[in-house]
Design a protein around this motif. Structure first.
Motif, PDB file in Angstrom:
ATOM      1  N   GLU A 132      -1.600  -3.147   5.401  1.00  0.00           N
ATOM      2  CA  GLU A 132      -0.240  -3.000   4.909  1.00  0.00           C
ATOM      3  C   GLU A 132       0.717  -3.899   5.683  1.00  0.00           C
ATOM      4  O   GLU A 132       0.647  -3.996   6.907  1.00  0.00           O
ATOM      5  CB  GLU A 132       0.259  -1.551   5.072  1.00  0.00           C
ATOM      6  CG  GLU A 132      -0.447  -0.539   4.215  1.00  0.00           C
ATOM      7  CD  GLU A 132       0.130   0.856   4.404  1.00  0.00           C
ATOM      8  OE1 GLU A 132      -0.362   1.778   3.733  1.00  0.00           O
ATOM      9  OE2 GLU A 132       1.072   1.024   5.220  1.00  0.00           O
ATOM     10  N   ARG A 192       4.797  -4.351   6.492  1.00  0.00           N
ATOM     11  CA  ARG A 192       5.965  -3.471   6.501  1.00  0.00           C
ATOM     12  C   ARG A 192       7.233  -4.288   6.296  1.00  0.00           C
ATOM     13  O   ARG A 192       7.470  -5.273   7.000  1.00  0.00           O
ATOM     14  CB  ARG A 192       6.060  -2.706   7.814  1.00  0.00           C
ATOM     15  CG  ARG A 192       5.020  -1.617   7.962  1.00  0.00           C
ATOM     16  CD  ARG A 192       5.366  -0.681   9.098  1.00  0.00           C
ATOM     17  NE  ARG A 192       4.406   0.409   9.193  1.00  0.00           N
ATOM     18  CZ  ARG A 192       4.506   1.439  10.015  1.00  0.00           C
ATOM     19  NH1 ARG A 192       5.563   1.512  10.826  1.00  0.00           N
ATOM     20  NH2 ARG A 192       3.592   2.389  10.051  1.00  0.00           N
ATOM     21  N   ARG A 238       4.963   2.433  -1.247  1.00  0.00           N
ATOM     22  CA  ARG A 238       3.956   1.394  -1.045  1.00  0.00           C
ATOM     23  C   ARG A 238       3.575   0.770  -2.370  1.00  0.00           C
ATOM     24  O   ARG A 238       3.405   1.467  -3.369  1.00  0.00           O
ATOM     25  CB  ARG A 238       2.709   1.981  -0.374  1.00  0.00           C
ATOM     26  CG  ARG A 238       1.724   0.937   0.102  1.00  0.00           C
ATOM     27  CD  ARG A 238       0.549   1.579   0.804  1.00  0.00           C
ATOM     28  NE  ARG A 238      -0.366   2.217  -0.143  1.00  0.00           N
ATOM     29  CZ  ARG A 238      -1.559   2.701   0.181  1.00  0.00           C
ATOM     30  NH1 ARG A 238      -1.971   2.640   1.453  1.00  0.00           N
ATOM     31  NH2 ARG A 238      -2.335   3.256  -0.724  1.00  0.00           N
ATOM     32  N   ARG A 292       4.239  -1.795   2.424  1.00  0.00           N
ATOM     33  CA  ARG A 292       4.965  -0.531   2.603  1.00  0.00           C
ATOM     34  C   ARG A 292       6.403  -0.875   2.984  1.00  0.00           C
ATOM     35  O   ARG A 292       6.635  -1.708   3.856  1.00  0.00           O
ATOM     36  CB  ARG A 292       4.322   0.352   3.669  1.00  0.00           C
ATOM     37  CG  ARG A 292       5.057   1.690   3.837  1.00  0.00           C
ATOM     38  CD  ARG A 292       4.283   2.668   4.678  1.00  0.00           C
ATOM     39  NE  ARG A 292       3.065   3.117   4.019  1.00  0.00           N
ATOM     40  CZ  ARG A 292       3.007   4.030   3.054  1.00  0.00           C
ATOM     41  NH1 ARG A 292       4.140   4.591   2.609  1.00  0.00           N
ATOM     42  NH2 ARG A 292       1.860   4.374   2.521  1.00  0.00           N
TER      43      ARG A 292
END
Length: 500
Positions: free
Chosen positions: A8, A10, A71, A82
Motif C-alpha cells: 500500500e 499512503r 483504499r 490507502r
C-alpha cells in the motif's frame, strides 16, 4: 485461502476548496462537507470495501488527529493506495486565494511529510497554475510527489472530469516517487510551474506549452517520462519557505498604443519591488522615437525595482532576438526566457521573500532554473525500471558491477561507473527491489552514500519488503549512513516505525 496482500502507498488528500467538491443548491454551487464519505466512498474505483483504518494526520504543528481512510483496488502496478482526506476548516475560493493560502497548504504538507508517501491537493481551477507554481518554489529538497488537481465540474455532477482527475492524481502520488510539485488534469501530469489555464469550460483546461508532460495516463497505465523528472541532489531535508512577497509585485500586459505614463504609474506604486512585464512575441515592447518608455524603465531599474520580461505568447521564449527586446535588456530588464506569467510572478515573489539576497542575486536567480521552470539545454536523465523494460545483459552486468563495488566499499569504481552510466543505475533494483542506496546503507563505506545522494538517489524508495535505506542502515547500526540519510530528508515510514 487468504487473499493476496498487495503493498500500500499512503496518500494525504488536502481539500482546499474548488468546484470538484461542490454541490448544487438554490443559491448555486456551494462546498460540500463529508467529501470522503459522500464523494469517494460510494465509488468502487476509490473504495475496495476493505476494513477502514484511521490514519494519523497532523492538523497543526502540535495536533495529531486520526482520520478515517479508504483504499483503492489494486492498480496495474499490483499496489493499493490507502488515503485519507484533511479538509481545511475554511475552504478557499481559488479566485481569492493569496500567499496566506499557499502557506497553509505548504505547512500542512510539511507537518505530514513523514506520515505519507505522497500528497494530493484539491483546488479550484481559476488560480491552480499560480498555486502549483508557488508551491514548487516554496518547497525545497522535495523527495515526494505533491500533485494539485481540480475539475471543471463537481464530482457530484452527472457529467464531470472530477473522478478521472482525482483518481489519476491519487494513483500517481501513491505509486511513483516523482519528487516534484505537479498539476494533474485530463490524463496528463505536468510540472506545476510550467502550466497555464487555457480554457474556462473544456475538460482539457490546462497546458504546458514549453515542457512536455511528466506523465500521461491511458488504458495501459501511467507512462512516466523519467528523463524529465527532477530530483534533489543536495544533502538537505525537505523544507518550506513559508511566505511569498506577492504584496509588492505587479504584473502588466503591454498592448499597442500603451502610454508610457501608464507604465510609469505602476512602477511608482508605493512599496513596489518587482514587475512582470508581458511583452509581444520574443520580448518586444513599443519603443517610440523619443525613447520615453525605455527611460522610464531604466530609471525604475536604477531605483531597485526588478522588471522581468515574459512573452504574451503561450509558447516560445523571451530573448534578445529583436532590437526592442535588446533595448529593454540594456535598460536593466531581466529576460524571463520561457517562464509562464504564473511562474515568473511566484518565483519573483519567492526570491524577494528570501533574506539576504541582493538586487544582483535576485536578477541572477530569475534567469536560472531553480525548480525546472526554465528550459535548459542539458538536463540529467533518470528512468525507473518497469515491467515493460526489456532485461538486457549489459544492464544486468552494469548493476551487478555497481552492487559489487558498493558492497566491497570500492569508492573509485562506484564513481567511475556512475560517471559513465548509460543505464540509469541509480533507479535500477535487484531481485528484491534493493536500489544502490539500499546496498550502500548496509555497506562498509559511508562515502559511497554521499556520492549516491549527490547524484540524486531517492531516500524514500522502499524495497520489496517495504524497507527504506534508512531502516536498513539502522538495523545494521551503520550510524554514519543513518546520519547522512537523515540529513538528506530520510525518515522511517509508518510501517517501519511499527517494526522498529
Amino acid at each position: 485461502m487468504a487473499a493476496h496482500q498487495y503493498p500500500e502507498g499512503r496518500v494525504l488528500i488536502i481539500m482546499t476548496g474548488g468546484t470538484i467538491c461542490m454541490r448544487s443548491s438554490p443559491e448555486g454551487l456551494i462546498p460540500a462537507s463529508g467529501f470522503l464519505k459522500e464523494g469517494m466512498a460510494p465509488r468502487p474505483s476509490f473504495n475496495d470495501g476493505s476494513k477502514s483504518e484511521d490514519l494519523p494526520v497532523m492538523t497543526s504543528p502540535t495536533t495529531r488527529e486520526h482520520l478515517p481512510s479508504l483504499r483503492t483496488p489494486p492498480s496495474t502496478y499490483s499496489r493499493h493506495v490507502r488515503y485519507t482526506l484533511y479538509e481545511f476548516p475554511v475552504l478557499h475560493d481559488s479566485s481569492s486565494i493569496s500567499s496566506a493560502g499557499w502557506s497553509q497548504i505548504a505547512a500542512t504538507i510539511q507537518n505530514n511529510y513523514a506520515l505519507f508517501d505522497g500528497f494530493v491537493v484539491l483546488h479550484g481551477t481559476d488560480s491552480l497554475a499560480y498555486t502549483s507554481s508557488a508551491l514548487s518554489f516554496m518547497c525545497s529538497h522535495l523527495g515526494k510527489p505533491i500533485i494539485l488537481t481540480g475539475s471543471q465540474a463537481s464530482i457530484f455532477a452527472l457529467q464531470s472530469d472530477a473522478v478521472d482527475n482525482l483518481l489519476g492524481s491519487l494513483i500517481i502520488a501513491g505509486t511513483f516517487t516523482i519528487p516534484e510539485v505537479c498539476l494533474f488534469f485530463h490524463h496528463s501530469l505536468y510540472r506545476g510551474n510550467r502550466t497555464t489555464k487555457v480554457s474556462a469550460s473544456s475538460f482539457d483546461a490546462f497546458a504546458s506549452p514549453n515542457c512536455e508532460p511528466l506523465a500521461r495516463v491511458s488504458a495501459m497505465g501511467v507512462n512516466v517520462n523519467w528523463n524529465l523528472i527532477r530530483r534533489p541532489t543536495d544533502i538537505a531535508k525537505f523544507n518550506v519557505q513559508a511566505d511569498l512577497d506577492t504584496a509588492h509585485v505587479a504584473c502588466l500586459r503591454i498592448f499597442p498604443g500603451i502610454k508610457p505614463e501608464m507604465i510609469d504609474g505602476v512602477l511608482r506604486v508605493p512599496g513596489l519591488r518587482g514587475l512582470i512585464l508581458e511583452t509581444f512575441g520574443a520580448g518586444n515592447a513599443p519603443g517610440g522615437e523619443d525613447g520615453i518608455l525605455t527611460t522610464i524603465i531604466s530609471k525604475a531599474c536604477a531605483r531597485g525595482i526588478i522588471i522581468v520580461n515574459v512573452s504574451q505568447c503561450q509558447s516560445g521564449t523571451v530573448s534578445p532576438l529583436y532590437a526592442p527586446a535588446t533595448v529593454l535588456g540594456n535598460a536593466g530588464v531581466v529576460f524571463g526566457h520561457d517562464l509562464t506569467t504564473e511562474a515568473a510572478l511566484t518565483k519573483l515573489s519567492f526570491l524577494l521573500a528570501l533574506k539576504g539576497l541582493s538586487y544582483e542575486d535576485i536578477v541572477t536567480q530569475m534567469q536560472l532554473s531553480l525548480r525546472g521552470e526554465i528550459t535548459v539545454m542539458v538536463t540529467e536523465q533518470f528512468r525507473h525500471p518497469g515491467s515493460d523494460v526489456p532485461v538486457i545483459t549489459a544492464y544486468q552486468t552494469a548493476f551487478t558491477a555497481l552492487g559489487h563495488a558498493i558492497t566491497s566499499g570500492c569508492l573509485p569504481v562506484v564513481v567511475n561507473l556512475l560517471d559513465h552510466d548509460t543505464h540509469n543505475l541509480l533507479l535500477a533494483a535487484d531481485y528484491a527491489d534493493n536500489t544502490a542506496l539500499h546496498l550502500a546503507a548496509v555497506g562498509p563505506n559511508p562515502e559511497i552514500v554521499i556520492v549516491l545522494l549527490g547524484k540524486g538517489a531517492s531516500v524514500h524508495v522502499r524495497n520489496r519488503a517495504g524497507n527504506s535505506p534508512l531502516f536498513l542502515a539502522q538495523q545494521v547500526k551503520n550510524e554514519e549512513a543513518v546520519m547522512m540519510l537523515v540529513d538528506s530528508g530520510a525518515h522511517l515510514h509508518v510501517e517501519e516505525m511499527e517494526r522498529s
